[in-house]
Design a protein around this motif. Structure first.
Motif, PDB file in Angstrom:
ATOM      1  N   ASP A 129       0.847  -1.209   0.000  1.00 33.08           N
ATOM      2  CA  ASP A 129       0.000   0.000   0.000  1.00 33.08           C
ATOM      3  C   ASP A 129       0.879   1.255   0.000  1.00 33.08           C
ATOM      4  OD1 ASP A 129      -2.454  -1.223   0.005  1.00 33.08           O
ATOM      5  OD2 ASP A 129      -2.780  -1.056   2.170  1.00 33.08           O
ATOM      6  N   ALA A 130       1.891   1.233   0.868  1.00 36.25           N
ATOM      7  CA  ALA A 130       2.766   2.405   1.012  1.00 36.25           C
ATOM      8  C   ALA A 130       3.569   2.643  -0.270  1.00 36.25           C
ATOM      9  CB  ALA A 130       3.709   2.207   2.197  1.00 36.25           C
ATOM     10  N   GLN A 131       4.053   1.548  -0.882  1.00 34.08           N
ATOM     11  CA  GLN A 131       4.791   1.679  -2.157  1.00 34.08           C
ATOM     12  C   GLN A 131       3.908   2.341  -3.207  1.00 34.08           C
ATOM     13  OE1 GLN A 131       5.817  -2.177  -3.652  1.00 34.08           O
ATOM     14  NE2 GLN A 131       7.428  -2.545  -2.155  1.00 34.08           N
ATOM     15  N   PHE A 132       2.678   1.827  -3.326  1.00 32.87           N
ATOM     16  CA  PHE A 132       1.762   2.346  -4.348  1.00 32.87           C
ATOM     17  C   PHE A 132       1.423   3.814  -4.056  1.00 32.87           C
ATOM     18  CE2 PHE A 132      -0.384  -1.467  -6.616  1.00 32.87           C
ATOM     19  CZ  PHE A 132       0.829  -2.148  -6.655  1.00 32.87           C
ATOM     20  N   ALA A 133       1.197   4.107  -2.763  1.00 30.40           N
ATOM     21  CA  ALA A 133       0.840   5.484  -2.386  1.00 30.40           C
ATOM     22  C   ALA A 133       1.998   6.428  -2.712  1.00 30.40           C
ATOM     23  CB  ALA A 133       0.511   5.550  -0.901  1.00 30.40           C
ATOM     24  N   MET A 134       3.224   5.988  -2.426  1.00 29.13           N
ATOM     25  CA  MET A 134       4.374   6.835  -2.718  1.00 29.13           C
ATOM     26  C   MET A 134       4.533   7.050  -4.213  1.00 29.13           C
ATOM     27  SD  MET A 134       7.225   5.564  -0.002  1.00 29.13           S
ATOM     28  CE  MET A 134       8.567   6.641  -0.412  1.00 29.13           C
ATOM     29  N   PHE A 135       4.201   6.025  -4.984  1.00 24.77           N
ATOM     30  CA  PHE A 135       4.341   6.159  -6.435  1.00 24.77           C
ATOM     31  C   PHE A 135       3.302   7.142  -6.981  1.00 24.77           C
ATOM     32  CE2 PHE A 135       4.228   4.896 -10.912  1.00 24.77           C
ATOM     33  CZ  PHE A 135       5.579   4.727 -11.175  1.00 24.77           C
ATOM     34  N   ARG A 136       2.140   7.204  -6.283  1.00 22.26           N
ATOM     35  CA  ARG A 136       1.066   8.115  -6.733  1.00 22.26           C
ATOM     36  C   ARG A 136       1.305   9.561  -6.336  1.00 22.26           C
ATOM     37  NH1 ARG A 136      -2.463   4.118  -4.673  1.00 22.26           N
ATOM     38  NH2 ARG A 136      -3.314   2.895  -6.377  1.00 22.26           N
ATOM     39  N   GLN A 137       1.986   9.744  -5.186  1.00 22.03           N
ATOM     40  CA  GLN A 137       2.008  11.084  -4.596  1.00 22.03           C
ATOM     41  C   GLN A 137       3.182  11.921  -5.056  1.00 22.03           C
ATOM     42  OE1 GLN A 137       2.230  10.051  -0.529  1.00 22.03           O
ATOM     43  NE2 GLN A 137       0.070   9.560  -0.363  1.00 22.03           N
ATOM     44  N   GLU A 198      -5.492   7.696 -22.122  1.00 19.72           N
ATOM     45  CA  GLU A 198      -6.149   6.662 -22.938  1.00 19.72           C
ATOM     46  C   GLU A 198      -5.984   6.926 -24.435  1.00 19.72           C
ATOM     47  OE1 GLU A 198      -7.490   8.112 -20.385  1.00 19.72           O
ATOM     48  OE2 GLU A 198      -7.968   6.494 -18.963  1.00 19.72           O
ATOM     49  N   ASP A 199      -5.959   8.200 -24.810  1.00 21.53           N
ATOM     50  CA  ASP A 199      -5.877   8.535 -26.241  1.00 21.53           C
ATOM     51  C   ASP A 199      -4.441   8.630 -26.741  1.00 21.53           C
ATOM     52  OD1 ASP A 199      -8.654   8.783 -26.118  1.00 21.53           O
ATOM     53  OD2 ASP A 199      -8.482  10.872 -25.443  1.00 21.53           O
ATOM     54  N   GLY A 200      -3.496   8.319 -25.869  1.00 18.74           N
ATOM     55  CA  GLY A 200      -2.096   8.382 -26.293  1.00 18.74           C
ATOM     56  C   GLY A 200      -1.492   9.766 -26.165  1.00 18.74           C
ATOM     57  N   GLY A 201      -2.232  10.703 -25.525  1.00 17.81           N
ATOM     58  CA  GLY A 201      -1.695  12.056 -25.319  1.00 17.81           C
ATOM     59  C   GLY A 201      -0.825  12.095 -24.074  1.00 17.81           C
ATOM     60  N   ASN A 202       0.119  13.020 -24.046  1.00 18.68           N
ATOM     61  CA  ASN A 202       1.009  13.152 -22.897  1.00 18.68           C
ATOM     62  C   ASN A 202       0.235  13.720 -21.701  1.00 18.68           C
ATOM     63  OD1 ASN A 202       2.934  13.861 -21.017  1.00 18.68           O
ATOM     64  ND2 ASN A 202       4.354  14.732 -22.502  1.00 18.68           N
ATOM     65  N   CYS A 203       0.253  12.994 -20.573  1.00 19.16           N
ATOM     66  CA  CYS A 203      -0.437  13.509 -19.375  1.00 19.16           C
ATOM     67  C   CYS A 203       0.509  13.508 -18.173  1.00 19.16           C
ATOM     68  CB  CYS A 203      -1.687  12.668 -19.084  1.00 19.16           C
ATOM     69  SG  CYS A 203      -1.314  10.950 -18.680  1.00 19.16           S
ATOM     70  N   THR A 204       1.804  13.693 -18.432  1.00 22.14           N
ATOM     71  CA  THR A 204       2.801  13.657 -17.360  1.00 22.14           C
ATOM     72  C   THR A 204       2.668  14.885 -16.455  1.00 22.14           C
ATOM     73  OG1 THR A 204       4.231  12.806 -19.110  1.00 22.14           O
ATOM     74  CG2 THR A 204       5.246  13.136 -16.957  1.00 22.14           C
ATOM     75  N   ALA A 205       2.612  14.649 -15.163  1.00 23.07           N
ATOM     76  CA  ALA A 205       2.534  15.763 -14.202  1.00 23.07           C
ATOM     77  C   ALA A 205       3.891  15.906 -13.497  1.00 23.07           C
ATOM     78  CB  ALA A 205       1.451  15.468 -13.166  1.00 23.07           C
ATOM     79  N   PRO A 206       4.184  17.105 -12.994  1.00 26.89           N
ATOM     80  CA  PRO A 206       5.466  17.305 -12.294  1.00 26.89           C
ATOM     81  C   PRO A 206       5.658  16.329 -11.131  1.00 26.89           C
ATOM     82  CG  PRO A 206       4.429  19.420 -12.739  1.00 26.89           C
ATOM     83  CD  PRO A 206       3.429  18.379 -13.142  1.00 26.89           C
ATOM     84  N   SER A 207       4.557  15.879 -10.525  1.00 24.99           N
ATOM     85  CA  SER A 207       4.678  14.961  -9.377  1.00 24.99           C
ATOM     86  C   SER A 207       5.320  13.626  -9.770  1.00 24.99           C
ATOM     87  CB  SER A 207       3.300  14.690  -8.780  1.00 24.99           C
ATOM     88  OG  SER A 207       2.459  14.110  -9.761  1.00 24.99           O
ATOM     89  N   PHE A 208       5.307  13.302 -11.068  1.00 23.84           N
ATOM     90  CA  PHE A 208       5.869  12.017 -11.510  1.00 23.84           C
ATOM     91  C   PHE A 208       7.386  11.973 -11.305  1.00 23.84           C
ATOM     92  CE2 PHE A 208       6.693   8.826 -15.074  1.00 23.84           C
ATOM     93  CZ  PHE A 208       6.246   7.745 -14.331  1.00 23.84           C
ATOM     94  N   VAL A 209       7.998  13.159 -11.171  1.00 25.42           N
ATOM     95  CA  VAL A 209       9.448  13.231 -10.899  1.00 25.42           C
ATOM     96  C   VAL A 209       9.789  12.401  -9.657  1.00 25.42           C
ATOM     97  CG1 VAL A 209      11.333  14.753 -10.147  1.00 25.42           C
ATOM     98  CG2 VAL A 209       9.804  15.470 -11.985  1.00 25.42           C
ATOM     99  N   PHE A 226      11.482  18.103 -13.895  1.00 21.78           N
ATOM    100  CA  PHE A 226      10.371  18.156 -14.839  1.00 21.78           C
ATOM    101  C   PHE A 226      10.596  19.320 -15.797  1.00 21.78           C
ATOM    102  CE2 PHE A 226       6.055  19.475 -16.118  1.00 21.78           C
ATOM    103  CZ  PHE A 226       5.538  18.250 -16.542  1.00 21.78           C
ATOM    104  N   ALA A 227      10.475  19.073 -17.092  1.00 20.94           N
ATOM    105  CA  ALA A 227      10.592  20.163 -18.067  1.00 20.94           C
ATOM    106  C   ALA A 227       9.745  19.829 -19.285  1.00 20.94           C
ATOM    107  CB  ALA A 227      12.050  20.355 -18.485  1.00 20.94           C
ATOM    108  N   SER A 228       8.961  20.788 -19.732  1.00 23.28           N
ATOM    109  CA  SER A 228       8.079  20.674 -20.911  1.00 23.28           C
ATOM    110  C   SER A 228       7.430  19.294 -21.050  1.00 23.28           C
ATOM    111  CB  SER A 228       8.836  21.068 -22.186  1.00 23.28           C
ATOM    112  OG  SER A 228      10.031  20.323 -22.313  1.00 23.28           O
ATOM    113  N   GLY A 229       6.696  18.925 -19.996  1.00 27.65           N
ATOM    114  CA  GLY A 229       5.885  17.706 -20.081  1.00 27.65           C
ATOM    115  C   GLY A 229       6.649  16.397 -19.990  1.00 27.65           C
ATOM    116  N   LYS A 230       7.870  16.461 -19.486  1.00 30.74           N
ATOM    117  CA  LYS A 230       8.667  15.226 -19.408  1.00 30.74           C
ATOM    118  C   LYS A 230       9.407  15.175 -18.079  1.00 30.74           C
ATOM    119  CE  LYS A 230      11.109  16.539 -23.002  1.00 30.74           C
ATOM    120  NZ  LYS A 230      10.424  17.692 -23.605  1.00 30.74           N
TER     121      LYS A 230
END
Length: 427
Positions: A129-137, A198-209, A226-230
Motif C-alpha cells: 500500500d505504502a509503495q503504491f501510495a508513494m508512487f502516486r504522490q 487513454e488517447d495516447g496524449g502526454n499527461c505527465t505531471a510534475p509529481s511524476f518526478v 520536470f521540463a516541458s511535459g517530461k
C-alpha cells in the motif's frame, strides 16, 4: 468507502502439504490478496510470474532446480515490480541476506503457523500500500530549490556544452552533492519518461518526478526534474552498474505506472557519456529514442537499439531465434546474455520476441531445448545425462522434470516406448 485493490500473489514451495495448506487455508481476500497461481519449483514459479505479473511472490528459499535466491534474481529481470517474500528454515538467514537487493519485502521463518503467516501478510499488504501510495504522490515540498536539478537542468537542456567548462561544472556538482569527491568520475546516462492517457496524449505531471526518482534510487545515483511535459533523469554510475541495473529500472517504471496509475509510460534512454558537457547530446539521444519507439505502447526504448536498421522488428526477432538455435546448449544462456550477443537492450529484445512470436524468451528456450532432447532420444544412444548436458541442463533431475512436463512422459519412458516400437517393426 473505496474498495481496496486486491494484490495478486503466486505461492511457490516444494513441500506439497505446506503449499496446499497455505493456498487453501489462508483467507487471501481478507488480507487484501488474490491467489493467482502456485508452483512446486522455481522454474514453474518463474513462468507463473511471467504469465500473471503478480504483485507478490511468496516462495521458499530452498527449492528444486532454481533456488529461491536465483529465482528472485530472475524475477527481477522479467518483473522488477513484483515483491518477493521468502519462507525459510532458520539456517538460511545469512544466505537470504544475499538477496536483499532483489525486492525482498519480507522474510519468514519456518515452521510457520497460519496465524503467523496471516499477520505477516497484513504487514506486507501495508508495505505494498505504502509503495503504491508513494508512487502516486508528489514529493513533499523541499525547503528551497533542488540544487542538483538546478545545476543539471541547463547542462541537459541548453546547447552550449563547453568542454572547457567541465572542471567548473564538476566543482559545482561536488558542491551540491551530485559527485562525492575528486576521485568520483562516473559515466552519465539521460533517461526521459512520459505518461500517456487513454488517447495516447502526454499527461505527465510534475509529481511524476518523485515516483521516477524513488525507483531510480534503488539502483543508481542520479537526479530528476520536470521540463516541458517530461521527467528528465540524469543517472550516474560506472559502465557495469548501467549494464546490470539500467534495463531493470527501465522495465520497473512502466510496470509500476501501469499497475499503480493505470497509465502507459514511455521511456527513452541515451548512451553513456563520460563528461557533464556531454549531457545535452545524451538528452537529444534520449528524446530521439522516445520519438522512435512505438507511440501507442508503454515501455523503454534505448537509443542503442535504434541504429542500424538490423536492430528492429521482425529481423531482430529472427536473429534472436537463430542465435538461440546456436546457443541453447549453453547452460548460462539468458535474455541478458542473448541481448549482449545481439548488441541490443534486454528490454528491446524481450518486447520484440513477445511481439513477433507471442511468447516469452523463457518459453521459447525451453521448447527449443525439449525438441532437441526429443530428437537426441530418438536418434542417438546417448545416456540421458549426456542428452541433458547437450541441451543446456547441468542437473539431470531438472532436465527430466522439464521433459516430462513438456512431452508428457519421462526421457526413459520415451526411450523405452521408442525401443519397443522399433522392436515391433523389426519382428
Amino acid at each position: 468507502m473505496a474498495v481496496k485493490t486486491l494484490y495478486t500473489v503466486v505461492v511457490a514451495d516444494d513441500e506439497d502439504e505446506l503449499r496446499e495448506a497455505v493456498c487453501t487455508m489462508i483467507p487471501w481476500e481478507d488480507y487484501g490478496f488474490c491467489l493467482v497461481g502456485s508452483a512446486s519449483n522455481g522454474l514453474d514459479a518463474l513462468q507463473l510470474v511471467e504469465q500473471h505479473e503478480p504483485d507478490l511472490l511468496l516462495t521458499d528459499i530452498r527449492m528444486p532446480f532454481i533456488s529461491g535466491i536465483e529465482l528472485a534474481r530472475q524475477v527481477r529481470e522479467v518483473r522488477p515490480a513484483t515483491n518477493i517474500a521468502f519462507l525459510s528454515g532458520y539456517d538460511d538467514f545469512e544466505y537470504a541476506k544475499q538477496a536483499i537487493q532483489y525486492n525482498i519485502i519480507s522474510y519468514m521463518l519456518k515452521p510457520l503457523t497460519m496465524e503467523g503467516l496471516g499477520a505477516e501478510l497484513q504487514t506486507i499488504r501495508n508495505k505494498i500500500d505504502a509503495q503504491f501510495a508513494m508512487f502516486r504522490q508528489a514529493a513533499p515540498k523541499m525547503a528551497g530549490p533542488d540544487l542538483r536539478a538546478a545545476m543539471l537542468m541547463p547542462l541537459v537542456l541548453d546547447d552550449y556544452a563547453d568542454p572547457e567548462g567541465d572542471p567548473q561544472a564538476e566543482a559545482y556538482a561536488r558542491q551540491c552533492g551530485l559527485l562525492r569527491d575528486l576521485e568520483d568520475r562516473p559515466c552519465y546516462t539521460v533517461m526521459v519518461s512520459i505518461l500517456l492517457d487513454e488517447d495516447g496524449g502526454n499527461c505527465t505531471a510534475p509529481s511524476f518526478v518523485a515516483s521516477v526518482d524513488r525507483l531510480a534510487a534503488k539502483y543508481l545515483r542520479g537526479s530528476s526534474f520536470f521540463a516541458s511535459g517530461k521527467v528528465i533523469s540524469v543517472l550516474l554510475g560506472n559502465p557495469s552498474d548501467f549494464q546490470e541495473y539500467l534495463h531493470i529500472l527501465a522495465d520497473e517504471i512502466p510496470q509500476m505506472a501501469s499497475r499503480v496509475l493505470g497509465r502507459r509510460c514511455r521511456i527513452g534512454v541515451s548512451r553513456e557519456v563520460r563528461k557533464l558537457s556531454g549531457l545535452h547530446e545524451a538528452y537529444r539521444q534520449a528524446m530521439e529514442a522516445l520519438r522512435q519507439g512505438d507511440k501507442t505502447e508503454g515501455g523503454a526504448q534505448f537509443i542503442s537499439d535504434l541504429a542500424p536498421a538490423v536492430k528492429g522488428g521482425s529481423l531482430l526477432c529472427k536473429r534472436a531465434l537463430d542465435a538461440l538455435d546456436q546457443h541453447y546448449m549453453d547452460a548460462d544462456l539468458s535474455l541478458v546474455s542473448l541481448s549482449g550477443m545481439l548488441d541490443v537492450s534486454p528490454n528491446h529484445l524481450s518486447a520484440c520476441i513477445k511481439k513477433y512470436t507471442g511468447e516469452t524468451f523463457i518459453n521459447i528456450l525451453i521448447r527449443k531445448r525439449m525438441e532437441a532432447a526429443r530428437e537426441l532420444l530418438s536418434s542417438s544412444s546417448l545416456r540421458v545425462q549426456e542428452i541433458s548436458q547437450r541441451c543446456g541442463y547441468t542437473d539431470q533431475h531438472y532436465f527430466s522434470y522439464c521433459f516430462k512436463k513438456y512431452c508428457g512422459e519421462s526421457p526413459n519412458a520415451m526411450r523405452r516406448r521408442l525401443d519397443q516400437e522399433k522392436a515391433g517393426e523389426v519382428s
